[in-house]
Design a protein around this motif. Structure first.
Motif, PDB file in Angstrom:
ATOM      1  N   THR A   1       0.847  -1.203   0.000  1.00 44.61           N
ATOM      2  CA  THR A   1       0.000   0.000   0.000  1.00 44.61           C
ATOM      3  C   THR A   1       0.877   1.247   0.000  1.00 44.61           C
ATOM      4  OG1 THR A   1      -1.538  -1.254   1.353  1.00 44.61           O
ATOM      5  CG2 THR A   1      -1.921   1.134   1.219  1.00 44.61           C
ATOM      6  N   GLU A   2       0.547   2.182  -0.914  1.00 43.20           N
ATOM      7  CA  GLU A   2       1.375   3.386  -1.027  1.00 43.20           C
ATOM      8  C   GLU A   2       1.251   4.254   0.218  1.00 43.20           C
ATOM      9  OE1 GLU A   2       1.232   5.420  -4.791  1.00 43.20           O
ATOM     10  OE2 GLU A   2       2.694   6.911  -4.085  1.00 43.20           O
ATOM     11  N   LEU A   3       2.365   4.791   0.658  1.00 44.86           N
ATOM     12  CA  LEU A   3       2.410   5.632   1.861  1.00 44.86           C
ATOM     13  C   LEU A   3       2.474   7.102   1.461  1.00 44.86           C
ATOM     14  CD1 LEU A   3       4.974   3.439   3.838  1.00 44.86           C
ATOM     15  CD2 LEU A   3       2.508   3.656   4.300  1.00 44.86           C
ATOM     16  N   PRO A   4       2.011   7.985   2.370  1.00 46.85           N
ATOM     17  CA  PRO A   4       1.967   9.417   2.017  1.00 46.85           C
ATOM     18  C   PRO A   4       3.350  10.053   1.923  1.00 46.85           C
ATOM     19  CG  PRO A   4       1.389   9.093   4.330  1.00 46.85           C
ATOM     20  CD  PRO A   4       1.511   7.725   3.727  1.00 46.85           C
ATOM     21  N   TRP A   5       3.423  11.135   1.130  1.00 48.29           N
ATOM     22  CA  TRP A   5       4.648  11.947   1.019  1.00 48.29           C
ATOM     23  C   TRP A   5       4.550  13.048   2.070  1.00 48.29           C
ATOM     24  CZ3 TRP A   5       6.636  12.861  -4.660  1.00 48.29           C
ATOM     25  CH2 TRP A   5       6.693  11.628  -5.332  1.00 48.29           C
ATOM     26  N   ASP A   6       4.806  12.659   3.328  1.00 45.17           N
ATOM     27  CA  ASP A   6       4.696  13.644   4.414  1.00 45.17           C
ATOM     28  C   ASP A   6       6.031  13.837   5.130  1.00 45.17           C
ATOM     29  OD1 ASP A   6       4.979  11.262   5.748  1.00 45.17           O
ATOM     30  OD2 ASP A   6       2.996  11.273   6.699  1.00 45.17           O
TER      31      ASP A   6
ATOM     32  N   THR B   1      11.713   7.925   3.366  1.00 42.42           N
ATOM     33  CA  THR B   1      10.577   8.850   3.486  1.00 42.42           C
ATOM     34  C   THR B   1      10.599   9.741   2.246  1.00 42.42           C
ATOM     35  OG1 THR B   1      11.897  10.559   4.588  1.00 42.42           O
ATOM     36  CG2 THR B   1      10.779   8.977   6.016  1.00 42.42           C
ATOM     37  N   ILE B   2       9.445  10.320   1.910  1.00 42.14           N
ATOM     38  CA  ILE B   2       9.405  11.339   0.849  1.00 42.14           C
ATOM     39  C   ILE B   2       8.604  12.514   1.415  1.00 42.14           C
ATOM     40  CG2 ILE B   2       8.785  11.889  -1.534  1.00 42.14           C
ATOM     41  CD1 ILE B   2       8.792   8.887  -2.163  1.00 42.14           C
ATOM     42  N   ASP B   3       9.138  13.733   1.313  1.00 39.47           N
ATOM     43  CA  ASP B   3       8.418  14.875   1.917  1.00 39.47           C
ATOM     44  C   ASP B   3       7.472  15.503   0.892  1.00 39.47           C
ATOM     45  OD1 ASP B   3       9.785  16.748   0.365  1.00 39.47           O
ATOM     46  OD2 ASP B   3      11.223  17.264   1.952  1.00 39.47           O
ATOM     47  N   PRO B   4       6.616  16.455   1.327  1.00 41.67           N
ATOM     48  CA  PRO B   4       5.613  17.008   0.408  1.00 41.67           C
ATOM     49  C   PRO B   4       6.221  17.700  -0.819  1.00 41.67           C
ATOM     50  CG  PRO B   4       5.074  17.557   2.688  1.00 41.67           C
ATOM     51  CD  PRO B   4       6.443  16.952   2.708  1.00 41.67           C
ATOM     52  N   ASP B   5       7.499  18.133  -0.741  1.00 38.60           N
ATOM     53  CA  ASP B   5       8.152  18.738  -1.909  1.00 38.60           C
ATOM     54  C   ASP B   5       8.798  17.693  -2.811  1.00 38.60           C
ATOM     55  OD1 ASP B   5       7.608  21.447  -1.327  1.00 38.60           O
ATOM     56  OD2 ASP B   5       9.164  21.413   0.220  1.00 38.60           O
ATOM     57  N   GLY B   6       8.676  16.407  -2.441  1.00 34.02           N
ATOM     58  CA  GLY B   6       9.229  15.350  -3.289  1.00 34.02           C
ATOM     59  C   GLY B   6      10.656  14.980  -2.957  1.00 34.02           C
TER      60      GLY B   6
END
Ligand code: ADP
Length: 548
Positions: A383-388, A427-432
């Motif tokens: 399951t894909e996780l959020p970019w937070d 992790t991936i943040d909201p800016d990618g």
């Protein structure tokens, strides 16, 4: 494979071929220099025009030896002009260049030569003893080509059909028209370092290589231009020196090859003498260079930018390079299966006003995807996780320079729904911006929760007395595994176990704190300059934690 539109575009359909890169460089940047520190001990210099001429002579020589399209030709060589000629002469003629890591164990060397079914092997004369040791076990090799002049040929050697590179070239003209063929043809073969099990082959195509070269030269990536002098410190046997043998010629920059001399002093002196502006390598190499410059109170006069990757760039190293030496650090992430570049670090416009410490946190991330690479993080169920910037999971990638399978289908179907699983946790943040927390096989599983080792190592290395640190999981009767920190102190500096543990206070959650610290004289380093955590885990598997 894909549907065709009733109205197709009308542009020239020229295949993207590796030969076209050198052809372009020789025509449009004919006089850009290529300088090589040779295994012979001297400095060699010539231009892209000369390189192109000799690559064509090599292509003729290979044809005369009976090498045909798709045949594999191996190299065992340091970074230098003859290796560059092989990059183009072999792939350009339609054969497949198999770059081999000379630091592999002889058994593994023979294994990859046989697995690749190499027809010929080109090698630097310093590797003669290795070739002598493996020749009897390499079943498909018809001839061994020593990369040197006739006077370097051994008087008597057990190697069957030992040929001299310079003699082979001298016997050929430089009249050669690079063949045109399907851009999806194989060009290059690289094996993963095989820390577990046998190495697996990644088979690049002309198309994937040219696209990777285009993208990696972009300003957000390596930003290579014709005004640069580029020194690939990363070996040409380690994922094509991160594509520099392709991206530099297409940019017209000057190239400087360090050969076998990778110690701090040699790298520093060559950089200064040849006015290197940009370089690339793994953290362990920069450690040597930085220590040499610091100890001798030296600065760099032209060196302005470097890519550091292959393993996490310690923040302390990044800070020293930027603050002490004024060298911009681009943190890069990728892997053999990705040609290798996937992401590079950097700041966005909105970050320019941030305080320095905040900017550094962003620069320390492995960075933003390069156009051509798509990525996502997923949990164990897919399951894909959020970019937070908080949720971490398995990192999957997709793109035209990412492997779809291994050579000879070793390991079977590797893709998950069309995505390549990198084996990294991120992790991936909201800016990618992506940040690696660990390799999935290095993550410490403490009571069912994950502890990322890179963070702990970076904190340890921010202590002034620590030169290198590696964190591994060791057995714990209650928690299964707990972190053990293995530390190499800086020469002449001291720090106690207690002081080092106190250094972690307030920097990580309490349950992430290492349970113990041990000091070592050195850490085991593998063939590509990375710390071998599997060796450390083996070495400390009996270590009893004080908390156990
Ligand atoms: P091997 O897997 O044989 O060591 P690669 O050179 O292909 O060979 O290594 C790729 C791996 O190296 C990545 O999957 C990742 O775990 C690690 N790596 C590469 N660059 C970085 C980086 N900047 N930060 C952290 N890990 C990195």
């Amino acid at each position: 494979m894909y549907p065709q539109s009733p109205l197709m575009g009308q542009m020239m359909n020229q295949p993207l071929l590796i030969s076209g890169i050198l052809e372009f460089a020789a025509r449009h940047y004919a006089n850009s220099e290529i300088v090589s520190q040779r295994v012979e001990g001297d400095l060699h210099r010539y231009t892209f025009r000369d390189c192109h001429r000799r690559a064509r002579q090599l292509a003729n020589a290979l044809e005369a030896l009976g090498v045909r399209m798709g045949d594999r030709v191996g190299t065992l060589a340091w970074n230098g002009y003859r290796h560059l000629e092989a990059y183009y002469g072999v792939s350009g003629s339609g054969a497949v260049l198999h770059t081999i890591n000379p630091r592999l164990h002889p058994e593994q060397l023979a294994y990859v030569c046989n697995h690749a079914e190499n027809q010929y092997l080109l090698f630097d004369f310093c590797f003669l003893p290795i070739v002598e040791a493996i020749a009897a076990h390499c079943k498909t090799i018809k001839g061994y080509i020593l990369l040197g002049d006739a006077d370097r040929m051994p008087a008597d050697s057990k190697i069957p059909n030992l040929l001299c590179y310079e003699d082979l070239l001298a016997a050929q003209t430089d009249e050669y028209a690079w063949p045109r063929f399907d851009e999806n043809s194989a060009s290059t073969l690289c094996y993963t370092s095989g820390t577990t099990g046998n190495p697996k082959g990644v088979l690049y195509s002309h198309r994937s290589t040219v696209l990777h070269a285009y993208a990696s030269a972009l300003p957000n990536v390596l930003n290579v231009s014709s005004r640069d002098t580029v020194m690939p410190v990363v070996p040409m046997f380690h994922v094509n020196a991160w594509g520099l043998p392709y991206s530099v010629p297409l940019s017209g920059a000057k190239m400087v090859f360090p050969g076998p001399a990778l110690d701090g002093k040699s790298v520093y002196e060559l950089m200064e003498a040849e006015k290197v502006t940009f370089s690339a390598g793994v953290p362990t190499v920069w450690l040597g260079l930085i220590n040499y410059a610091l100890q001798n109170n030296l600065k760099f006069s032209t060196f302005r930018r470097t890519v550091i990757g292959g393993s996490a760039c310690p923040p302390a190293m990044m800070n020293t390079l930027i603050d002490e030496f004024g060298v911009e650090v681009i943190h890069g992430w990728g892997m053999t299966e990705m040609s290798p570049l996937g992401t590079t670090g950097g700041l966005l416009t909105k970050h320019m006003e941030l305080p320095k410490a905040e900017q550094r946190k962003i620069l320390q991330k492995q960075g933003h995807a390069i156009y051509g690479v798509d990525m996502k993080i997923v949990d164990d169920d897919g399951t894909e996780l959020p970019w937070d910037g908080v949720a971490y999971g398995n990192l999957l990638v997709q793109g035209p320079w990412i492997a779809a399978r291994y050579f000879k289908d070793e390991g079977g179907d590797v893709l998950q729904d069309g995505w390549f699983p990198t084996g990294d946790v991120a992790t991936i943040d909201p800016d990618g911006f992506m940040q690696i927390t660990d390799r999935s096989k290095d993550v410490i599983k403490s009571g069912g929760e994950w502890i990322g080792t890179i963070d702990l190592e970076n904190i340890a290395m921010s202590h002034p007395a620590v030169m290198q640190a590696a964190c591994i999981g060791v057995f714990h009767p209650k928690w299964d595994e707990r972190p053990l920190l293995v530390v190499v102190r800086r020469p002449g500096q001291d720090v106690s176990r207690e002081a080092l543990l106190a250094h972690f206070d307030g920097k990580v959650a309490k349950w992430w704190l290492p349970d113990d610290v041990v000091f070592a004289d050195a850490l085991p380093v593998g063939g590509t300059g990375k710390i071998q955590k599997n060796k450390l885990r083996e070495q400390y598997k009996e270590h009893r934690l004080p908390t156990a």
